[in-house]
Design a protein around this motif. Sequence first.
Motif, PDB file in Angstrom:
ATOM      1  N   THR A   1      28.944 -11.157  64.283  1.00 26.19           N
ATOM      2  CA  THR A   1      28.054 -11.704  63.258  1.00 26.19           C
ATOM      3  C   THR A   1      28.551 -11.492  61.840  1.00 26.19           C
TER       4      THR A   1
ATOM      5  N   GLY B   1      23.572 -14.625  65.697  1.00 28.00           N
ATOM      6  CA  GLY B   1      22.732 -14.232  66.819  1.00 28.00           C
ATOM      7  C   GLY B   1      23.487 -13.579  67.962  1.00 28.00           C
TER       8      GLY B   1
ATOM      9  N   SER C   1      24.664 -10.589  68.576  1.00 28.06           N
ATOM     10  CA  SER C   1      24.256  -9.273  69.081  1.00 28.06           C
ATOM     11  C   SER C   1      22.867  -8.869  68.600  1.00 28.06           C
ATOM     12  N   THR C   2      22.028  -9.829  68.305  1.00 21.17           N
ATOM     13  CA  THR C   2      20.697  -9.533  67.773  1.00 21.17           C
ATOM     14  C   THR C   2      19.919  -8.591  68.683  1.00 21.17           C
ATOM     15  N   GLU C   3      19.852  -8.898  69.970  1.00 14.47           N
ATOM     16  CA  GLU C   3      19.097  -8.049  70.907  1.00 14.47           C
ATOM     17  C   GLU C   3      19.656  -6.641  70.946  1.00 14.47           C
TER      18      GLU C   3
ATOM     19  N   ALA D   1      18.952  -4.735  67.645  1.00  9.38           N
ATOM     20  CA  ALA D   1      17.521  -4.418  67.525  1.00  9.38           C
ATOM     21  C   ALA D   1      17.143  -3.270  68.464  1.00  9.38           C
TER      22      ALA D   1
ATOM     23  N   ALA E   1      17.190 -12.058  61.477  1.00  5.17           N
ATOM     24  CA  ALA E   1      17.065 -12.153  62.936  1.00  5.17           C
ATOM     25  C   ALA E   1      16.842 -10.778  63.569  1.00  5.17           C
ATOM     26  N   ILE E   2      17.587  -9.778  63.133  1.00  2.91           N
ATOM     27  CA  ILE E   2      17.471  -8.439  63.724  1.00  2.91           C
ATOM     28  C   ILE E   2      16.160  -7.780  63.309  1.00  2.91           C
TER      29      ILE E   2
ATOM     30  N   ARG F   1      13.380  -9.165  62.417  1.00  3.24           N
ATOM     31  CA  ARG F   1      12.260  -9.822  63.111  1.00  3.24           C
ATOM     32  C   ARG F   1      12.155  -9.330  64.546  1.00  3.24           C
ATOM     33  N   ARG F   2      13.298  -9.172  65.207  1.00  6.80           N
ATOM     34  CA  ARG F   2      13.275  -8.717  66.610  1.00  6.80           C
ATOM     35  C   ARG F   2      12.748  -7.291  66.707  1.00  6.80           C
TER      36      ARG F   2
END
Length: 92
Positions: A9, A30, A32-34, A37, A85-86, A88-89
């Motif tokens: 990212t 996106g 490695s967002t999950e 987080a 994105a991170i 928010r997750r």
Amino acid sequence: LRYVGVFGTSTGRIDAEVARRGVEVHHVPGFSTESVAELAIALVLEHLRGIGPARERGARGDLSEPRRLGAELRGRRLGVVGLGAIGRRVAE
């Protein structure tokens, strides 16, 4: 060189001069967002519960009661600074 693709990212490791010379620099939004987080939540829990110091005591063979017991999440609030994105997750 016409194109640099970063499998991640961040393009921060790419010299800005490359883009100024007209080379396209792209990343994978996106990617490695999950994972990031979940890591953020894990680090909050590690700090709150005092896992690091407990692990260090155990490694030394110190099985005495800790001076500070870990806290629980119940009744606490967590602030998230930045809702990309991170962020928010994590807030979800």
